[in-house]
Design a protein around this motif. Structure first.
Motif, PDB file in Angstrom:
ATOM      1  N   GLU A  94       0.808  -1.221   0.000  1.00  0.00           N
ATOM      2  CA  GLU A  94       0.000   0.000   0.000  1.00  0.00           C
ATOM      3  C   GLU A  94       0.843   1.274   0.000  1.00  0.00           C
ATOM      4  N   SER A 131      -4.762   8.330  -8.766  1.00  0.00           N
ATOM      5  CA  SER A 131      -5.726   9.014  -7.897  1.00  0.00           C
ATOM      6  C   SER A 131      -5.897   8.316  -6.553  1.00  0.00           C
ATOM      7  N   ARG A 132      -5.595   7.044  -6.480  1.00  0.00           N
ATOM      8  CA  ARG A 132      -5.735   6.302  -5.225  1.00  0.00           C
ATOM      9  C   ARG A 132      -4.432   6.187  -4.435  1.00  0.00           C
ATOM     10  N   VAL A 165      -2.298   8.185  -2.857  1.00  0.00           N
ATOM     11  CA  VAL A 165      -2.133   8.865  -1.572  1.00  0.00           C
ATOM     12  C   VAL A 165      -2.993   8.205  -0.491  1.00  0.00           C
ATOM     13  N   ALA A 166      -4.233   7.898  -0.813  1.00  0.00           N
ATOM     14  CA  ALA A 166      -5.121   7.252   0.162  1.00  0.00           C
ATOM     15  C   ALA A 166      -4.603   5.869   0.533  1.00  0.00           C
ATOM     16  N   MET A 167      -4.122   5.136  -0.447  1.00  0.00           N
ATOM     17  CA  MET A 167      -3.584   3.804  -0.160  1.00  0.00           C
ATOM     18  C   MET A 167      -2.334   3.891   0.711  1.00  0.00           C
ATOM     19  N   SER A 168      -1.504   4.899   0.453  1.00  0.00           N
ATOM     20  CA  SER A 168      -0.307   5.082   1.270  1.00  0.00           C
ATOM     21  C   SER A 168      -0.692   5.362   2.718  1.00  0.00           C
ATOM     22  N   ASN A 169      -1.703   6.190   2.915  1.00  0.00           N
ATOM     23  CA  ASN A 169      -2.187   6.479   4.262  1.00  0.00           C
ATOM     24  C   ASN A 169      -2.695   5.207   4.936  1.00  0.00           C
ATOM     25  N   GLN A 170      -3.453   4.434   4.202  1.00  0.00           N
ATOM     26  CA  GLN A 170      -3.965   3.159   4.718  1.00  0.00           C
ATOM     27  C   GLN A 170      -2.810   2.218   5.054  1.00  0.00           C
TER      28      GLN A 170
END
Length: 119
Positions: A23, A44-45, A47-52
């Motif tokens: 991730e 587009s996903r 940054v969110a995946m990195s946070n997750q």
């Protein structure tokens, strides 16, 4: 702590290290493929995946502390916390994303909790 519990905790920890890597640093290459993200949505996903992924890294850290902390009571508390969080997150993931998450995350975590407290 029973050896079987330690093995299960280590397994769950390794799973979450792998998920963390998929991730975060590997998302745009291997991670997107593993999670079935269409190529058009990878950027587009990301940054969110990195946070997750960072959250999964924290779960792995708690489990690692459960394995190596020198005080057995504190180690068991870290392991219990980590396994419980993984179990709940796996249930939520199974409900909201895909049922397979239940088997990858929740089942090993629950087995680890059982081994920790009943064996």
């Amino acid at each position: 702590m029973p050896v079987f519990a330690q093995i299960l905790i280590a397994l769950v920890c390794l799973i979450h290290v792998y998920i963390f890597l998929l991730e975060t640093v590997l998302f745009k290459t291997r991670g997107a493929k593993v999670f079935g993200i269409p190529k058009a949505e990878v950027e587009s996903r990301a940054v969110a995946m990195s946070n997750q992924g960072v959250y999964n890294g924290f779960l792995a850290a708690a489990l690692l502390l459960g394995l190596v902390y020198p005080d057995v009571t504190v180690a068991k508390a870290f392991a219990t916390f980590g396994l419980s969080c993984v179990a709940v997150a796996g249930i939520w993931g199974a409900v909201t994303v895909m049922v397979r998450i239940l088997y990858i995350q929740t089942v090993p975590a629950v087995l680890g909790l059982v081994a920790l407290f009943l064996i």
